[in-house]
Design an enzyme around this catalytic site. Structure first.
Site, PDB file in Angstrom:
ATOM      1  N   ASP A 201       0.863  -1.183   0.000  1.00  0.00           N
ATOM      2  CA  ASP A 201       0.000   0.000   0.000  1.00  0.00           C
ATOM      3  C   ASP A 201       0.900   1.234   0.000  1.00  0.00           C
ATOM      4  OD1 ASP A 201      -1.906   1.960   0.326  1.00  0.00           O
ATOM      5  OD2 ASP A 201      -2.365   1.470   2.409  1.00  0.00           O
TER       6      ASP A 201
ATOM      7  N   ASP B  86      -6.425   3.945  -2.116  1.00  0.00           N
ATOM      8  CA  ASP B  86      -6.411   3.785  -0.660  1.00  0.00           C
ATOM      9  C   ASP B  86      -7.816   3.814  -0.087  1.00  0.00           C
ATOM     10  OD1 ASP B  86      -6.691   6.472  -1.405  1.00  0.00           O
ATOM     11  OD2 ASP B  86      -5.471   7.234   0.244  1.00  0.00           O
TER      12      ASP B  86
END
Length: 206
Positions: free
Chosen positions: A6, A114
């Site tokens: 991420d 995200d």
């Protein structure tokens, strides 16, 4: 094992996910400051040592998936997957990886990876109408309905971003740690530092 990456504006988080576990358990998690200039070679030196400390090896990783809101960081992360983990990484939100949720907003393509993965994970854990809050570089509030469809949200300056702006713009204000005010929880500070703590705590957290 799946290596999930991420890449946010502040940090890149790596998680080692055991796909053989029915609950897809996270076996290890590491983070490093986001720097688009960081090369695949630099990533792998750092990551190999951390894998070893947890009792794993690069050969244990059978796949890589990346979610990023930093386009400039993507190339080096893809190179990391191809060169050192022996495969083409999946990119969240790009074919063949579909979100698996309906983005019920006017411009679906502008929804950050995200925020989308936050909503997917939240809905998997807590089915129903949800508000998901992410305290990152920006503080985001996202709403999904009972079906898991993303309905929209709010983007506000993040806590650190707000504090940085305050300190940068005001020459005499010191840099402080982000923490709750000490002593009684009065909203009237008696000195500069306590006034800043109160401002950050009550204005942003409340």
């Amino acid at each position: 094992m799946l290596l999930a990456i991420d890449a946010g504006n502040t940090n890149v988080v790596f998680a080692l996910v055991d796909t053989a576990d029915e609950g897809k358990a996270i076996r290890a998690r590491w983070r490093i400051a986001t720097d688009p200039r960081r090369t695949a070679d630099e990533y792998v030196v750092w990551l190999s040592q951390l894998l070893s400390l947890e009792g794993y090896d690069r050969k244990d990783v059978t796949g890589v998936i990346i979610a990023t809101v930093v386009p400039r960081a993507l190339h080096n992360l893809q190179t990391l997957a191809r060169k050192y983990f022996g495969g083409e990484p999946l990119i969240a939100g790009q074919p063949p990886v579909e979100w698996g949720m309906h983005l019920d907003v006017e411009e679906p393509r502008t929804v950050g990876a995200d925020r989308a993965v936050n909503m997917i994970a939240a809905h998997a854990l807590y089915p129903g109408d949800l508000i998901t809050i992410d305290f990152g570089t920006a503080t985001t509030f996202d709403f999904s309905d009972y079906s898991g469809a993303y309905k929209g949200g709010i983007i506000a300056p993040g806590i650190n971003l707000s504090l940085d702006a305050l300190v940068t713009a005001a020459a005499k204000l010191p840099r402080i740690a982000i923490e709750a005010p000490t002593g009684n929880l009065s909203v009237i500070g008696r000195d500069t530092v306590s006034q800043m703590h109160i401002g950050i705590y009550w204005a942003i957290f409340r």
